[in-house]
Design an enzyme around this catalytic site. Structure first.
Site, PDB file in Angstrom:
ATOM      1  N   ASP A   1      -1.990  10.655  -2.261  1.00 12.14           N
ATOM      2  CA  ASP A   1      -2.246   9.573  -3.198  1.00 12.14           C
ATOM      3  C   ASP A   1      -2.581  10.069  -4.603  1.00 12.14           C
ATOM      4  OD1 ASP A   1      -2.551   6.651  -1.802  1.00 12.14           O
ATOM      5  OD2 ASP A   1      -2.891   8.282  -0.387  1.00 12.14           O
TER       6      ASP A   1
ATOM      7  N   ASN B   1      -5.713  12.141   0.127  1.00 14.24           N
ATOM      8  CA  ASN B   1      -4.848  11.361   1.006  1.00 14.24           C
ATOM      9  C   ASN B   1      -5.761  10.578   1.947  1.00 14.24           C
ATOM     10  OD1 ASN B   1      -2.112  10.671   1.859  1.00 14.24           O
ATOM     11  ND2 ASN B   1      -2.607  11.726   3.769  1.00 14.24           N
TER      12      ASN B   1
ATOM     13  N   ARG C   1       0.854  -1.188   0.000  1.00 16.26           N
ATOM     14  CA  ARG C   1       0.000   0.000   0.000  1.00 16.26           C
ATOM     15  C   ARG C   1       0.890   1.237   0.000  1.00 16.26           C
ATOM     16  NH1 ARG C   1       1.854   1.662   4.020  1.00 16.26           N
ATOM     17  NH2 ARG C   1       0.725   3.614   3.765  1.00 16.26           N
TER      18      ARG C   1
ATOM     19  N   GLN D   1      -3.083   2.517  10.042  1.00 17.83           N
ATOM     20  CA  GLN D   1      -1.771   2.562   9.383  1.00 17.83           C
ATOM     21  C   GLN D   1      -0.767   3.374  10.186  1.00 17.83           C
ATOM     22  OE1 GLN D   1      -4.736   3.105   7.847  1.00 17.83           O
ATOM     23  NE2 GLN D   1      -4.706   2.407   5.721  1.00 17.83           N
TER      24      GLN D   1
END
EC number: 5.3.1.23
Length: 341
Positions: free
Chosen positions: A233, A243, A44, A192
């Site tokens: 992203d 993001n 990821r 995360q």
């Protein structure tokens, strides 16, 4: 520190779903399983997704190498489609697939192109690491001595080819002696920040404190946050960016408290084909990620769930954009066009 290793005829990925409890590497020889690994967040982070997809194209070519040219090209087109549907928001995925398609064509379009495909995938990987190190150097110049830094989600070495974007800035600043503390938002619903960012920082000996997402405002109000660095992203050509969900809230809080707020990204994450953040496709993920935690149900059966993986932060909330070409300040649209158009 890395999470992606090309082994000549297979791809090894660090399974990030098992961190921080286990460090498990899995080998892949099937591009379909790499696409599934991207979808399941085994790998990821926008840059890492692009790199993994590039190597997956190589695996597809190796699988099809005994086919005639027409069958090979048809199979490669199917593989590219499978990989492209693995995650919709991270633009690095499509950027990498476009580069691999050009490499395939330049290499002859058939099985004879396999060496060219491998070289291109390895180049994408090397270039990302190089960009990250340049990003770290430019970003570290923004960090005041003794800084208390807030970050959200994971934009570290394992989200990239190595070194990291936002955490690359942190690493470079720490090496220069400029970091007092890094506060990691846990980053719900998949944690995360707690599972990955905290793990990376501790492995590197960088002082870190884990906080829940809802604590950021309180720390800012107490004057405990000096600057914010986080990843990206996909960025539109006006500077709006997607993001991890929760980024927009951090941006609003930083603006209210007068705290510098930076997004950190390589040029491969900038999508100059879209004018603003309204055109960024936002991935909606499995409701079970919200209704369950570590396999345990934490919400009533049948409750409706909203689970977007990302949100869009308007460029007006940005202090600056840290890239491998330097730090960009407003007007973002003009500067992005000048540097990357």
């Amino acid at each position: 520190m890395d999470a992606i290793r090309w082994q000549g005829d297979s791809l090894a990925l660090l399974d990030q779903t098992k961190l921080p409890v286990e460090e498990v590497w899995e080998d892949y020889t099937d591009y379909r399983k790499v696409a599934d690994a991207i979808r399941r967040l085994v790998v990821r982070g926008a840059p890492a997704i692009g790199i993994a997809a590039a190597y997956a194209v190589c695996l597809a070519a190796m699988e099809l190498q005994c086919q005639d040219t027409a069958q090979f090209r048809a199979g490669m087109a199917r593989a590219a489609k499978v990989l492209a549907t693995s995650r919709p928001t991270a633009v690095n995925l499509f950027w990498a697939l476009d580069r691999m398609t050009l490499a395939l064509s330049a290499g002859g379009g058939g099985p004879e192109a396999i060496p060219a495909l491998v070289r291109e995938a390895e180049a994408i990987h090397r270039e990302d690491i190089s960009m990250n190190r340049k990003i770290g150097k430019y970003g570290a110049e923004l960090v005041p001595e003794g800084a208390r830094i807030l970050t959200h989600c994971n934009a570290g070495a394992i989200a990239t080819g190595g070194f990291g974007t936002a955490l690359g800035v942190v690493r470079a600043a720490h090496a220069a002696g400029g970091v007092e503390m890094v506060y990691c938002d846990e980053t719900r619903p998949l944690l995360q920040g707690a599972r990955l960012t905290a793990w990376e920082l501790m492995r590197d000996g960088i002082p870190a404190t884990l906080i829940t997402d809802s604590m950021a405002a309180s720390l800012m109000a107490q004057g405990k946050i000096d600057i914010v660095f986080l990843g990206c992203d996909r960025m539109a050509r006006n500077g709006d960016f997607a993001n991890k969900i929760g980024t927009y809230g951090v941006a609003v809080l930083a603006a209210y408290h007068g705290i510098p707020f930076y997004t950190v990204l390589p040029s491969s994450t900038i999508d100059m084909s879209i004018p603003d953040g309204k055109h960024i496709v936002i991935e909606e993920r499995d409701p079970a990620e919200v209704t369950h935690f570590a396999g345990v149900q934490t919400a009533p059966e049948g409750i409706r769930v909203c689970n977007p993986a990302f949100d869009v932060t308007p460029h007006k909330l940005l202090t600056g954009i840290v890239t491998e070409k330097g730090v960009i300040h407003p007007p973002f649209g003009e500067r992005l066009l000048e540097l990357f158009g």
